[in-house]
Write a protein that holds these residues in place. Structure first.
Motif, PDB file in Angstrom:
ATOM      1  N   GLU A 152       0.833  -1.205   0.000  1.00 37.35           N
ATOM      2  CA  GLU A 152       0.000   0.000   0.000  1.00 37.35           C
ATOM      3  C   GLU A 152       0.868   1.256   0.000  1.00 37.35           C
ATOM      4  OE1 GLU A 152      -3.287   0.351  -0.335  1.00 37.35           O
ATOM      5  OE2 GLU A 152      -3.367  -1.816  -0.658  1.00 37.35           O
ATOM      6  N   LEU A 153       1.945   1.247   0.762  1.00 41.51           N
ATOM      7  CA  LEU A 153       2.862   2.394   0.763  1.00 41.51           C
ATOM      8  C   LEU A 153       3.492   2.590  -0.608  1.00 41.51           C
ATOM      9  CD1 LEU A 153       4.721   1.980   4.199  1.00 41.51           C
ATOM     10  CD2 LEU A 153       3.069   3.755   3.581  1.00 41.51           C
ATOM     11  N   ASP A 154       3.823   1.492  -1.256  1.00 44.17           N
ATOM     12  CA  ASP A 154       4.442   1.580  -2.588  1.00 44.17           C
ATOM     13  C   ASP A 154       3.476   2.173  -3.621  1.00 44.17           C
ATOM     14  OD1 ASP A 154       6.783   0.509  -1.618  1.00 44.17           O
ATOM     15  OD2 ASP A 154       6.314  -1.541  -2.257  1.00 44.17           O
ATOM     16  N   ARG A 155       2.176   1.937  -3.399  1.00 40.35           N
ATOM     17  CA  ARG A 155       1.178   2.451  -4.348  1.00 40.35           C
ATOM     18  C   ARG A 155       0.990   3.964  -4.216  1.00 40.35           C
ATOM     19  NH1 ARG A 155      -2.009  -2.224  -2.594  1.00 40.35           N
ATOM     20  NH2 ARG A 155      -1.812  -3.887  -4.152  1.00 40.35           N
ATOM     21  N   VAL A 156       1.337   4.506  -3.061  1.00 39.19           N
ATOM     22  CA  VAL A 156       1.221   5.960  -2.868  1.00 39.19           C
ATOM     23  C   VAL A 156       2.349   6.639  -3.641  1.00 39.19           C
ATOM     24  CG1 VAL A 156       1.298   7.842  -1.192  1.00 39.19           C
ATOM     25  CG2 VAL A 156       0.136   5.696  -0.615  1.00 39.19           C
ATOM     26  N   LEU A 204       1.928  19.009   8.095  1.00 37.49           N
ATOM     27  CA  LEU A 204       1.326  17.881   7.393  1.00 37.49           C
ATOM     28  C   LEU A 204       2.333  16.753   7.179  1.00 37.49           C
ATOM     29  CD1 LEU A 204      -0.868  19.785   4.792  1.00 37.49           C
ATOM     30  CD2 LEU A 204      -1.686  18.338   6.660  1.00 37.49           C
ATOM     31  N   ILE A 205       3.605  17.097   7.012  1.00 42.16           N
ATOM     32  CA  ILE A 205       4.642  16.063   6.909  1.00 42.16           C
ATOM     33  C   ILE A 205       4.725  15.290   8.226  1.00 42.16           C
ATOM     34  CG2 ILE A 205       7.119  15.657   6.669  1.00 42.16           C
ATOM     35  CD1 ILE A 205       7.194  18.085   4.755  1.00 42.16           C
ATOM     36  N   THR A 206       4.655  16.005   9.345  1.00 52.75           N
ATOM     37  CA  THR A 206       4.633  15.338  10.642  1.00 52.75           C
ATOM     38  C   THR A 206       3.397  14.465  10.778  1.00 52.75           C
ATOM     39  OG1 THR A 206       5.867  17.140  11.690  1.00 52.75           O
ATOM     40  CG2 THR A 206       4.601  15.693  13.144  1.00 52.75           C
ATOM     41  N   GLU A 207       2.258  14.955  10.321  1.00 53.07           N
ATOM     42  CA  GLU A 207       1.027  14.163  10.353  1.00 53.07           C
ATOM     43  C   GLU A 207       1.178  12.896   9.513  1.00 53.07           C
ATOM     44  OE1 GLU A 207      -3.264  13.442  11.040  1.00 53.07           O
ATOM     45  OE2 GLU A 207      -1.602  14.404  12.101  1.00 53.07           O
ATOM     46  N   ALA A 208       1.819  13.020   8.355  1.00 52.03           N
ATOM     47  CA  ALA A 208       2.047  11.855   7.496  1.00 52.03           C
ATOM     48  C   ALA A 208       2.925  10.827   8.204  1.00 52.03           C
ATOM     49  CB  ALA A 208       2.683  12.294   6.182  1.00 52.03           C
ATOM     50  N   ARG A 209       3.976  11.295   8.874  1.00 46.09           N
ATOM     51  CA  ARG A 209       4.863  10.391   9.607  1.00 46.09           C
ATOM     52  C   ARG A 209       4.112   9.660  10.715  1.00 46.09           C
ATOM     53  NH1 ARG A 209       7.461  11.106  14.347  1.00 46.09           N
ATOM     54  NH2 ARG A 209       7.208  13.383  14.325  1.00 46.09           N
ATOM     55  N   LEU A 210       3.330  10.408  11.490  1.00 51.16           N
ATOM     56  CA  LEU A 210       2.590   9.806  12.596  1.00 51.16           C
ATOM     57  C   LEU A 210       1.552   8.817  12.095  1.00 51.16           C
ATOM     58  CD1 LEU A 210       2.057  12.995  14.802  1.00 51.16           C
ATOM     59  CD2 LEU A 210       3.709  11.150  15.183  1.00 51.16           C
ATOM     60  N   SER A 211       0.906   9.163  10.989  1.00 49.97           N
ATOM     61  CA  SER A 211      -0.092   8.277  10.401  1.00 49.97           C
ATOM     62  C   SER A 211       0.545   6.982   9.911  1.00 49.97           C
ATOM     63  CB  SER A 211      -0.801   8.993   9.242  1.00 49.97           C
ATOM     64  OG  SER A 211      -1.700   8.121   8.591  1.00 49.97           O
ATOM     65  N   CYS A 212       1.685   7.109   9.246  1.00 47.89           N
ATOM     66  CA  CYS A 212       2.373   5.936   8.712  1.00 47.89           C
ATOM     67  C   CYS A 212       2.855   5.026   9.830  1.00 47.89           C
ATOM     68  CB  CYS A 212       3.540   6.378   7.833  1.00 47.89           C
ATOM     69  SG  CYS A 212       4.380   5.018   6.989  1.00 47.89           S
ATOM     70  N   MET A 213       3.428   5.597  10.880  1.00 47.58           N
ATOM     71  CA  MET A 213       3.925   4.787  11.989  1.00 47.58           C
ATOM     72  C   MET A 213       2.773   4.116  12.735  1.00 47.58           C
ATOM     73  SD  MET A 213       7.072   7.118  13.413  1.00 47.58           S
ATOM     74  CE  MET A 213       7.493   5.917  14.668  1.00 47.58           C
ATOM     75  N   PHE A 222      -0.265  10.875   0.385  1.00 51.18           N
ATOM     76  CA  PHE A 222      -1.137  10.504   1.499  1.00 51.18           C
ATOM     77  C   PHE A 222      -2.398  11.367   1.506  1.00 51.18           C
ATOM     78  CE2 PHE A 222       2.031   8.509   4.759  1.00 51.18           C
ATOM     79  CZ  PHE A 222       2.271   7.468   3.866  1.00 51.18           C
ATOM     80  N   ILE A 223      -2.232  12.638   1.195  1.00 52.61           N
ATOM     81  CA  ILE A 223      -3.383  13.545   1.151  1.00 52.61           C
ATOM     82  C   ILE A 223      -4.330  13.115   0.030  1.00 52.61           C
ATOM     83  CG2 ILE A 223      -4.120  15.914   0.683  1.00 52.61           C
ATOM     84  CD1 ILE A 223      -1.477  16.824   2.017  1.00 52.61           C
ATOM     85  N   GLU A 224      -3.771  12.828  -1.131  1.00 59.18           N
ATOM     86  CA  GLU A 224      -4.593  12.415  -2.273  1.00 59.18           C
ATOM     87  C   GLU A 224      -5.300  11.084  -2.016  1.00 59.18           C
ATOM     88  OE1 GLU A 224      -1.805  12.348  -5.460  1.00 59.18           O
ATOM     89  OE2 GLU A 224      -1.628  14.545  -5.579  1.00 59.18           O
ATOM     90  N   ALA A 225      -4.629  10.192  -1.284  1.00 57.79           N
ATOM     91  CA  ALA A 225      -5.209   8.878  -1.006  1.00 57.79           C
ATOM     92  C   ALA A 225      -6.195   8.899   0.161  1.00 57.79           C
ATOM     93  CB  ALA A 225      -4.091   7.877  -0.707  1.00 57.79           C
ATOM     94  N   GLY A 226      -6.267  10.048   0.873  1.00 60.15           N
ATOM     95  CA  GLY A 226      -7.167  10.160   2.011  1.00 60.15           C
ATOM     96  C   GLY A 226      -6.570   9.670   3.319  1.00 60.15           C
ATOM     97  N   TRP A 227      -5.269   9.339   3.312  1.00 59.82           N
ATOM     98  CA  TRP A 227      -4.608   8.911   4.547  1.00 59.82           C
ATOM     99  C   TRP A 227      -4.384  10.088   5.484  1.00 59.82           C
ATOM    100  CZ3 TRP A 227      -0.378   4.621   3.924  1.00 59.82           C
ATOM    101  CH2 TRP A 227      -0.892   3.569   3.166  1.00 59.82           C
ATOM    102  N   VAL A 228      -4.197  11.258   4.912  1.00 57.59           N
ATOM    103  CA  VAL A 228      -3.988  12.485   5.686  1.00 57.59           C
ATOM    104  C   VAL A 228      -5.022  13.504   5.249  1.00 57.59           C
ATOM    105  CG1 VAL A 228      -2.450  14.462   6.060  1.00 57.59           C
ATOM    106  CG2 VAL A 228      -1.523  12.128   6.131  1.00 57.59           C
TER     107      VAL A 228
END
Length: 292
Positions: free
Chosen positions: A112-116, A132-141, A217-223
């Protein structure tokens, strides 16, 4: 310093005094008892469930169980052990949420990460997108934690992120110390292996970078760029509030890896009053403690 009920030095005598006062009719004592444990229960729930709304629901349910069963506490174990056994059994047995159903293995999560899509940012964009970069990191972890099954995930959250010792952790989960250590070591190795092979935070040879994934991540709705879930209004990292301890489990685990998950927000503010109101306004709680 925040009162930490998960530390080896925790003094439960204040809990006992509050229990006696609450059962004697003191609403103020009941509120203080809830507040002593609310934040730690919520932050463990947040690591377990990924979704703040689900974590808040779990915390509310656990606290209501604590309050409504308070008269059943016999004192055979200390109150902390009694409370967190109830809490963690509830966490393990609650219905899986949508994120747990979607993320089932490290292999699947890696795909899934590779698809982003990777999208390189300019220096100016990195400054503008900092939060938002911090949010992406926290979301991924947080997503990485969901790759562990619930039992391993809870042991990892307690033993690695909140530095709960093996004796305390095994008592809270009603398993042997050897079993606690075994589950923790397995979870740590699985997470380390995944991050070593995938994550640029741990291994700079890996191409995956938080800044390069943020727009994807933003485009995929993860963030959600308009409503962040994790990088919100907070005062401390988990590392600031947990008991410090030396790591003796594995030579593989570098200091940088050991603190990555601890350098995430310890949430105290977003849920503070809302959760307290929901617990104290529960009909059964109000009836049992004659709260007007």
């Amino acid at each position: 310093m925040i009162n930490n009920p998960l530390s080896t030095t925790y003094d439960g005598s204040a809990d006992q005094r509050l229990i006696e006062a609450a059962l004697g009719g003191s609403g103020q004592a009941l509120e203080q008892l809830v507040r002593r444990h609310q934040h730690f229960i919520y932050n463990v729930a947040l690591k377990m469930m990924l979704n703040p709304a689900d974590a808040e629901d779990l915390t509310q349910e656990a606290l209501i169980k604590m309050v409504t069963k308070l008269s059943q506490f016999q004192g055979r174990s200390n109150f902390r052990t009694w409370l967190y056994r109830i809490t963690f059994n509830h966490f393990l047995n609650t219905k899986k949420n949508s994120m747990e159903t979607a993320i089932t293995s490290f292999e699947e999560y890696g795909h899934e990460l590779d698809r982003v899509t990777d999208q390189t940012m300019t220096k100016e964009e990195e400054i503008a997108f900092k939060e938002l970069i911090t949010e992406a990191r926290l979301s991924c972890m947080s997503g990485m934690l969901l790759c562990l099954n619930r039992e391993q995930r809870l042991v990892y959250i307690l033993g690695e992120i909140f530095n709960v010792d093996h004796k305390t952790g095994s008592e809270m989960l009603e398993i042997t110390k050897a079993n606690f250590r075994k589950r923790l070591e397995r979870a740590r190795r699985d997470l380390y292996q995944f991050m070593q092979n995938k994550c640029g935070l741990l291994n700079q040879a890996n191409p995956c970078r938080c800044a390069r994934k943020t727009k994807g991540f933003i485009e995929a709705g993860w963030v959600d760029k308009d409503r962040m879930k994790y990088n919100t209004n907070f005062l401390n990292d988990i590392l600031d509030v947990v008991e410090k301890k030396d790591d003796v489990l594995s030579d593989l685990l570098e200091d940088r890896y050991k603190t990555l998950f601890q350098k995430t927000p310890f949430q105290e503010k977003e849920h503070r009053e809302r959760l307290m109101r929901s617990v104290l306004m529960d009909k059964e709680v109000r009836k049992l403690f004659r709260l007007n």
